[in-house]
Design an enzyme around this catalytic site. Structure first.
Site, PDB file in Angstrom:
ATOM      1  N   GLU A 137       4.408  -8.203   3.405  1.00 35.19           N
ATOM      2  CA  GLU A 137       5.208  -8.443   2.192  1.00 35.19           C
ATOM      3  C   GLU A 137       6.666  -7.984   2.279  1.00 35.19           C
ATOM      4  OE1 GLU A 137       2.973  -6.580  -0.962  1.00 35.19           O
ATOM      5  OE2 GLU A 137       1.665  -8.321  -1.159  1.00 35.19           O
TER       6      GLU A 137
ATOM      7  N   GLU B 220      -6.634 -12.424   2.577  1.00 39.25           N
ATOM      8  CA  GLU B 220      -7.062 -11.573   1.441  1.00 39.25           C
ATOM      9  C   GLU B 220      -7.552 -12.470   0.305  1.00 39.25           C
ATOM     10  OE1 GLU B 220      -4.002  -8.769   0.227  1.00 39.25           O
ATOM     11  OE2 GLU B 220      -3.314  -8.513   2.281  1.00 39.25           O
TER      12      GLU B 220
HETATM   13  C1  GLA Z   1      -1.596  -6.761  -1.198  1.00 40.84           C
HETATM   14  C2  GLA Z   1      -1.921  -5.928   0.043  1.00 40.84           C
HETATM   15  C3  GLA Z   1      -3.371  -5.519   0.094  1.00 40.84           C
HETATM   16  C4  GLA Z   1      -3.907  -5.027  -1.236  1.00 40.84           C
HETATM   17  C5  GLA Z   1      -3.620  -6.090  -2.275  1.00 40.84           C
HETATM   18  C6  GLA Z   1      -4.261  -5.776  -3.603  1.00 40.84           C
HETATM   19  O1  GLA Z   1      -1.987  -8.068  -1.084  1.00 40.84           O
HETATM   20  O2  GLA Z   1      -1.596  -6.591   1.216  1.00 40.84           O
HETATM   21  O3  GLA Z   1      -3.552  -4.527   1.052  1.00 40.84           O
HETATM   22  O4  GLA Z   1      -3.324  -3.803  -1.546  1.00 40.84           O
HETATM   23  O5  GLA Z   1      -2.202  -6.248  -2.370  1.00 40.84           O
HETATM   24  O6  GLA Z   1      -3.542  -5.029  -4.445  1.00 40.84           O
END
Ligand code: GLA
Length: 378
Positions: free
Chosen positions: A180, A288
């Site tokens: 991110e 994710e």
């Molecule tokens: C982001 C992070 C994850 C997790 C999510 C959920 O996507 O990459 O590791 O912390 O947020 O909050």
């Protein structure tokens, strides 16, 4: 006699009220409730279920689940995860603030347990994540009570990445090297960066992270991991990764997090996204995934109070999962899908939204949902 009868009635009423209260405490099933539901469903369903994600997708790519330490220590949940999934991602245990809480101090215990669990059950491990401006330990930014200098921050990054990757060498098959980096609230930087790594090191912090990681272990796949939850973000990420590739920075793939609402993509949009990153020679993994039962508009989920997960919504969710898994199966650029939860048991999304989001392939008692059949019957 009458006295005994009255006593019997009082005791029975008391028992009934106790047992009904018990079921209402919290959303997390207690261990004994878990065991009971496992017995019921285990004998009639789960154990006899011949369909397993890890077998159905064996020839194609790993299908993973995120786990946290308490899950791998929970007999029922961990054996369910090992039965269904072929890969795990530690949810938090490898993040810098947990694994490297103080300068020179590494806390491996929880991450090691997760890796041992994976090895014992012949599962792969996705490493998550080496560099993220969020979830960094505070000491990382400070030197002699002042903001850390460029040189020292770079050497800390190097030490962190090198030590962590070396510790897990041969046990982790790919790493989210940078998580991110793009922040849409920011104008005036080429890619919209806004974080301390950027403030101190400038744009090169991303390249440096990948170069360091590659030097530690050239055989491990290196990913940039992010979401497309704001308009324009995907384009910025593409620009960044294209620039990195053209400079010869060792990056193998993009991790598309995939915290989706039920309306987040269509077959066409998904194919287009994959093709975009494939066009610059990157692998694509969905890292994710949760498809919440609620709609999502950019960052905001449209949460309904006292929401009922109706059979229509379950059907709609199954259709979305069917698209995601089919499009991924059919495109060789996609090399993995990881669910950000093994089942609809208590999870970060429910907590974040304050309402159950029913986002995964199995319900909270680990029974397969329509979505599970949609991705395994083909
Ligand atoms: C982001 C992070 C994850 C997790 C999510 C959920 O996507 O990459 O590791 O912390 O947020 O909050």
């Amino acid at each position: 006699m009458v006295f005994r009868l009255i006593l019997f009635i009082i005791l029975s009423l008391n028992l009934i009220s106790c047992s009904s209260n018990k079921g209402k405490v919290g959303t997390e099933l207690s261990d004994s409730e878990e065991r009971i539901s496992a017995d019921i469903h285990g004998s009639t369903f789960i154990d006899t279920m011949d369909k397993k994600l890890r077998i159905v997708y064996d020839e194609r790519f790993p299908v993973g689940s995120s786990v946290y330490y308490e899950i791998v220590k929970n007999e029922i949940r961990s054996s369910f995860i090992a039965d269904q999934y072929s890969s795990v991602t530690p949810e938090n245990e490898m993040k810098p603030m947990y694994i490297h809480p103080e300068e020179g101090v590494f806390d491996w215990a929880k991450a090691d347990s997760i890796v041992a669990f994976a090895q014992k059950n012949d599962m792969k491990v996705r490493g998550h994540c080496l560099i993220w401006h969020w979830r960094m330990p505070e000491w990382f930014w400070v030197e002699d009570e002042k903001q850390v200098s460029e040189v020292v921050l770079l050497s800390r990054m190097k030490e962190h990445i090198t030590t962590v990757m070396t510790h897990f060498k041969g046990k982790v098959y790919c790493w989210d090297v940078v998580n991110e980096a793009i922040s849409m609230g920011v104008e005036g930087t080429s890619y919209s960066f806004s974080n301390k790594f950027y403030e101190i090191l400038g744009e090169r912090y991303i390249e440096e992270a990948f170069i360091i990681a590659h030097n530690v272990d050239p055989s491990v796949k290196l990913f940039y991991n992010d979401n497309f939850n704001e308009n324009g973000k995907k384009e910025k990420i593409f620009k960044l990764l294209k620039d990195l590739k053209s400079k010869g920075i060792p990056i193998d793939g993009i991790g598309i997090q995939g915290h989706f609402g039920i309306n987040s993509f269509t077959e066409e949009s998904l194919k287009k996204d994959i093709a975009l990153f494939k066009s610059i020679g990157l692998e694509v993994q969905f890292t994710e995934v949760d498809i919440s039962a609620f709609e999502r508009e950019e960052k905001k989920y449209i949460v309904q109070k006292d929401f009922v997960f109706s059979s229509e919504i379950e059907e709609k969710q199954a259709d979305q999962y069917e698209i995601l898994f089919r499009v991924s199966r059919e495109d060789p650029a996609v090399t993995g899908i990881t669910m950000w939860g093994g089942a609809d048991w208590p999870n970060f999304l429910n907590k974040y939204l304050g309402e159950k989001a029913y986002p995964y392939l199995f319900d909270e008692k680990r029974n397969p949902k329509k979505a599970f059949f949609a991705v395994t019957d083909f």
